[in-house]
Write a protein that holds these residues in place. Sequence first.
Motif, PDB file in Angstrom:
ATOM      1  N   TYR A   1      -2.634 -23.962 -16.996  1.00 17.22           N
ATOM      2  CA  TYR A   1      -3.452 -24.648 -16.577  1.00 17.22           C
ATOM      3  C   TYR A   1      -4.040 -25.853 -17.531  1.00 17.22           C
ATOM      4  O   TYR A   1      -3.980 -25.468 -18.794  1.00 17.22           O
ATOM      5  CB  TYR A   1      -4.856 -23.908 -15.894  1.00 17.22           C
TER       6      TYR A   1
ATOM      7  N   ARG B   1      -8.231 -19.278   0.510  1.00 20.63           N
ATOM      8  CA  ARG B   1      -7.840 -20.567  -0.012  1.00 20.63           C
ATOM      9  C   ARG B   1      -9.113 -21.348  -0.354  1.00 20.63           C
ATOM     10  O   ARG B   1      -8.849 -22.446  -0.585  1.00 20.63           O
ATOM     11  CB  ARG B   1      -7.130 -21.065   0.963  1.00 20.63           C
TER      12      ARG B   1
ATOM     13  N   VAL C   1     -11.860 -22.603  -2.981  1.00 19.33           N
ATOM     14  CA  VAL C   1     -11.698 -22.752  -4.205  1.00 19.33           C
ATOM     15  C   VAL C   1     -13.400 -22.744  -4.607  1.00 19.33           C
ATOM     16  O   VAL C   1     -14.141 -23.524  -4.263  1.00 19.33           O
ATOM     17  CB  VAL C   1     -11.159 -23.968  -4.653  1.00 19.33           C
TER      18      VAL C   1
ATOM     19  N   ARG D   1      -9.035 -18.713  -6.102  1.00 23.61           N
ATOM     20  CA  ARG D   1      -8.876 -19.844  -7.421  1.00 23.61           C
ATOM     21  C   ARG D   1     -10.489 -20.290  -7.937  1.00 23.61           C
ATOM     22  O   ARG D   1     -11.277 -20.378  -6.957  1.00 23.61           O
ATOM     23  CB  ARG D   1      -8.043 -20.702  -6.956  1.00 23.61           C
ATOM     24  N   TYR D   2     -10.511 -20.718  -9.053  1.00 26.78           N
ATOM     25  CA  TYR D   2     -11.854 -21.463  -9.357  1.00 26.78           C
ATOM     26  C   TYR D   2     -11.585 -22.025 -10.441  1.00 26.78           C
ATOM     27  O   TYR D   2     -10.619 -22.334 -11.102  1.00 26.78           O
ATOM     28  CB  TYR D   2     -12.746 -20.292  -9.841  1.00 26.78           C
TER      29      TYR D   2
ATOM     30  N   VAL E   1      -8.060 -22.316 -12.439  1.00 24.28           N
ATOM     31  CA  VAL E   1      -6.730 -23.197 -12.196  1.00 24.28           C
ATOM     32  C   VAL E   1      -6.924 -24.587 -12.999  1.00 24.28           C
ATOM     33  O   VAL E   1      -6.164 -25.640 -13.413  1.00 24.28           O
ATOM     34  CB  VAL E   1      -6.611 -23.587 -10.813  1.00 24.28           C
TER      35      VAL E   1
END
Lengths: 377, 377
Positions: free
Chosen positions: A13, A95, A97, A122-123, A160
């Motif tokens: 990332y 999904r 974020v 995700r974050y 991410v």
Amino acid sequence: MAPVHVATSAGQYPIHIAPGRLQHVADSVPANATRLVIISNPVVDGLYGNALRQALADLNKPVFTIIVPDGESFKSLDTLNTIYDRMLSEKLDRRAVILALGGGVIGDMAGFAAATYMRGIRYMQIPTTLLAQVDSSVGGKTAVNHPLGKNMIGAFYQPVSVDIDIHVLRTLPAREVSAGLAEVIKYGLILDRAFFEWCESNVAQLVALDADTLAYAIARCCELKAQVVSADEKETGLRAILNLGHTFGHAIEAGLGFGTWLHGEAVACGLVQAAVLSGKLLGLSAADIERVRALVRAIGCPDIAPDLGEDSWLDFMQGDKKTEGGEIRYVLLPAIGQAVVQAAPLNLVQETLSETVGDIAIDRSAVQTRDMTATQA
Amino acid sequence: MAPVHVATSAGQYPIHIAPGRLQHVADSVPANATRLVIISNPVVDGLYGNALRQALADLNKPVFTIIVPDGESFKSLDTLNTIYDRMLSEKLDRRAVILALGGGVIGDMAGFAAATYMRGIRYMQIPTTLLAQVDSSVGGKTAVNHPLGKNMIGAFYQPVSVDIDIHVLRTLPAREVSAGLAEVIKYGLILDRAFFEWCESNVAQLVALDADTLAYAIARCCELKAQVVSADEKETGLRAILNLGHTFGHAIEAGLGFGTWLHGEAVACGLVQAAVLSGKLLGLSAADIERVRALVRAIGCPDIAPDLGEDSWLDFMQGDKKTEGGEIRYVLLPAIGQAVVQAAPLNLVQETLSETVGDIAIDRSAVQTRDMTATQA
């Protein structure tokens, strides 16, 4: 500036570092995100929340914001639970974020919420303090505190992306700048003697928040951290050196009550204590120990530790996560720019404590290291 | 029987399946474990705790036991917190190893405690219910429930080993055996038509806990689950098929209140409902739907769903973790032995509900499917 990349077991990332980066955060949002959740505190949201929401508007994705109370004492399972409640009430799916907008408290807690919501979503890290920009936002360490210890409940869970806007530091209180610079110094001490010397030469510009000087320092810290995290994502070896000063520092934080000293202030003092212990155990020279102490002072951080009482000191250090089989393990410096992790004889630790603990003012809330209008506190 | 191996991003781990395996659990303990923490409930600890502690005695490692209340309603953040409190009070370090001795509730919660204590320590699964042996102990899904949904807070975190003792099933209440067999059937339905047919032929022996029949069924389920988990550790694709019957089933559990029906009972009913919806959407034949229903009945599970009211049904299903962008995604069967994951038109879901919901007794606590002295409840 080209992004710094962090390699992890799940891919890599980017860390984007630029003045005004906040306006371009939309570039980092995953295309298939269903909804975006900003997690922030009242002060940071007041300063930068609208700018962030505006920067996200063109994505045409639903955005909502969760505000949690400001401060280390709220980095708790209780606050985490309020985040879960809101996310579940809003029926956020896998999904969605999370965007962590704030300092280390927000980043650690929002990251842990992401790690554990529906077994992981995700974050993105959008750190707004110097400490978070150079350290806590990079590397995927997420956690909340427990009454019996700091960061005791958590996960290794990588973001991410990390988006660092240097401009936001202009609203950071001087005390927070000093605390962040403690972690900057730490990277030089454990990995890069030349960078430590660069910090000595540029300390005035760093404290004054000179943009170019800061940009270089932040990028160098992120590069060094990315190397360490890429080599040892889950702290089974090398990564533990990033905790220089933290065994002593955590004892200070826990002993005084979380939030009395800032994390970086406690770490700064811990750097001095680790240097003193390194002198006794590994022969770090008196001149080098003095350089550590001088630089800690120059950035405006405490170099004398509070008197917790010897038993309390040892007890709080015993609870450190590096402890193995009851043996406290310290990050120590054979020389400036090199670090090792090892146990230390009790008598040398006791000597170190007696030489570094002093009769000092515990309350640092009035400390100002430079003249500025501070609002992000 | 040779161990089944599960391949994961962090290496592989073995599943040992044998009558009397409990006496050999010490073979699975990592050599460098500092301390061992058994997490169990009062009933299972009373039945098997001493045998386990005796089996560990030769290792000469300190062992201590944390007992949490029995039942799905205690699989909560509150109970988890009591586990953290005990572990931190005991100053357990990162090389401590948790042994989860119990059914799915214990395994999920102890696994999540391991996933999050000091950012992750190792744990071993020692499942004592059929459902945990064939399903929940394998694959690293850990979680606790939230008032707004089952398993909403959790992590993917693999154990270092799974030790399955078939003998412990002798103390399992009949209702728990039936519930476990629902997950056994599930594996045949989604992946292995021949195994489904083997279950049809051997259902009497399965319900009667014939050791050889059970050993084969458990091993086959573990093999099938290991294949799926190894291919998709974090449920980004294939692994979702393991949730056949679970979208409906979770709605039943949440709608009636967790623990009113056993998880496996709700899943069993959900298998029938998924089959009915598969008939409408994918043309699963009426004969195959009837075979699913017949086998669910034969194992002693409910095939008629409780009347939650249509809005509640949809609302609870909406909260399922497979939901994406507001769209509920169902695991469906084009044929017995094949599964797909997809959305379904609302009217077909409504038809399915109206055909599968009935006027039934909600209280299943008096249900007995075979004659035995049941003590593990």
